[in-house]
Write an enzyme that holds these catalytic residues in place. Structure first.
Site, PDB file in Angstrom:
ATOM      1  N   GLU A 130       0.812  -1.233   0.000  1.00 36.94           N
ATOM      2  CA  GLU A 130       0.000   0.000   0.000  1.00 36.94           C
ATOM      3  C   GLU A 130       0.842   1.279   0.000  1.00 36.94           C
ATOM      4  OE1 GLU A 130      -3.325  -0.105   2.724  1.00 36.94           O
ATOM      5  OE2 GLU A 130      -4.138  -1.897   1.770  1.00 36.94           O
ATOM      6  N   GLU A 241      -5.551  -8.717   0.160  1.00 36.52           N
ATOM      7  CA  GLU A 241      -6.309  -8.371   1.370  1.00 36.52           C
ATOM      8  C   GLU A 241      -7.737  -8.090   0.969  1.00 36.52           C
ATOM      9  OE1 GLU A 241      -4.927  -5.174   3.929  1.00 36.52           O
ATOM     10  OE2 GLU A 241      -2.827  -5.742   3.633  1.00 36.52           O
TER      11      GLU A 241
END
Ligand SMILES: *[C@@H]1O[C@H](CO)[C@@H](O)[C@H](O)[C@H]1NC(C)=O
Ligand SMILES: *[C@@H]1O[C@H](CO)[C@@H](O)[C@H](O)[C@H]1NC(C)=O
Length: 320
Positions: A130, A241
């Site tokens: 991220e 995720e």
């Protein structure tokens, strides 16, 4: 005999098609205490024993470094070897070149120390997590912390390829994990080109500018997935995720509850399993030594081997 028949007869076809299923595992507990060998073994074993499931035997890590050390190999590696858990390795890429050097030191140390007992378990290496989300306007507004520029990540991927060259990790796919919104941003196209696979994080619960009730979760998730596949330049897209919170605040129409997490599991997780997409669910348990808000853990506080999951994890009969 056709090739497919030979493969089927040898029992290879089903294993070749079986996707990876696993969970994300942080390096430390909520109180900043490092997870040790025992902690990782306990979690990996608990994942294998979830009622109503089988094959949740892969672990995604965020770092190669044992929490609280400079560049000592994370004890999750030895735990994975002891429990026959496959690994999507992670390298933390948002803290500058110095930390990448430490990640690479730990990666090489793991290869030297454990050899093929380790490298045979590795299904991929993610350079970063991220990092590109955190430099976007949304990431900055949400105070998500330091990120990294695409050019820095391209360099880190090159360095990682160089580090594993000539070792038993050579040839393992090197990718990156980020939110789906990052991949549909053309400014990141050159970085995508440098990767072997794309790891996508998507949480419809957080998509507060859209109708994000759990009933729309599947549509929001698969919209994100298909947009990522379209942007992926033909590279495989792994879901690294996703999940729905079991408790926490209502965000727009997104209501955390165990019942809603079950609905999301059935609509999204079971569909991905059915479609043979590599998948790392978020998360097995996140309430050790703290109370995260929201909480995504499928296991409540307590002895992981004893406490029941907060919702039913079985999937409807496979539709083909
Ligand atoms: C698009 O990506 C670039 C490079 O990663 C980033 O700087 C920019 O903020 C992103 N734009 C949006 C709207 O997220
Ligand atoms: C980040 O901020 C955006 C815009 O304010 C909001 O819609 C979104 O839910 C936030 N995401 C997270 C993960 O908090």
């Amino acid at each position: 005999m056709r090739v497919s028949t030979i493969l089927a007869a040898a029992g290879l076809l089903s294993s070749a098609n079986a996707a990876i299923k696993g969970f994300n595992y942080g390096a430390n507990f909520n109180n900043d205490q490092a997870k040790t060998l025992n902690d990782f073994e306990y979690e990996f074993n608990a994942a294998k024993k979830l009622p109503g499931t089988d094959g949740w035997t892969s672990a995604r890590l965020y770092t190669m470094i044992q929490h609280g050390t400079t560049n000592t190999v994370i004890e999750a590696i030895e735990a994975a070897i002891n429990t026959k858990t496959t690994l999507l390795l992670g390298m933390w890429a948002s803290a500058g070149q110095g930390i990448i050097n430490n990640e690479i030191t730990a990666l090489k140390a793991a290869i030297a120390k454990y050899g093929t007992a380790f490298t045979d378990l590795v299904v991929g290496i993610s350079v970063g997590s991220e990092d590109l989300y955190r430099i976007t306007p949304t990431g900055i507004e949400n105070k998500s912390g330091a990120g990294a520029q695409p050019q820095d990540l391209i360099n880190y991927v090159k360095q990682t390829r160089a580090a594993i060259k000539g070792t038993s990790l050579q040839g393992k796919p090197i990718g990156h994990v980020d939110t789906w919104t990052v991949y549909v941003n053309a400014s990141n196209n050159a970085f995508i080109s440098s990767l072997d696979f794309i790891g996508m994080d998507a949480y419809p619960y957080f998509q507060t500018t859209m109708a994000n009730n759990v009933g729309s979760g599947s549509q929001l998730f698969f919209d994100a997935y298909h947009q990522t596949v379209a942007a992926a330049q033909g590279k495989p897209v792994w879901v690294t995720e996703t999940g729905w919170p079991v408790s926490g605040q209502t965000l727009n129409q997104g209501v955390p509850s165990a019942n809603n997490a079950r609905i999301y599991w059935e609509d999204v997780t079971c569909q991905l399993v059915n479609d043979n997409v590599n998948l790392y669910y978020y998360i097995l348990q996140d309430v050790q030594y703290g109370n995260p808000v929201p909480s995504f853990g499928i296991k409540p506080a307590g002895d992981l081997m004893q406490v029941s999951p907060l919702f039913d994890l079985s999937c409807p009969a496979k539709v083909s």
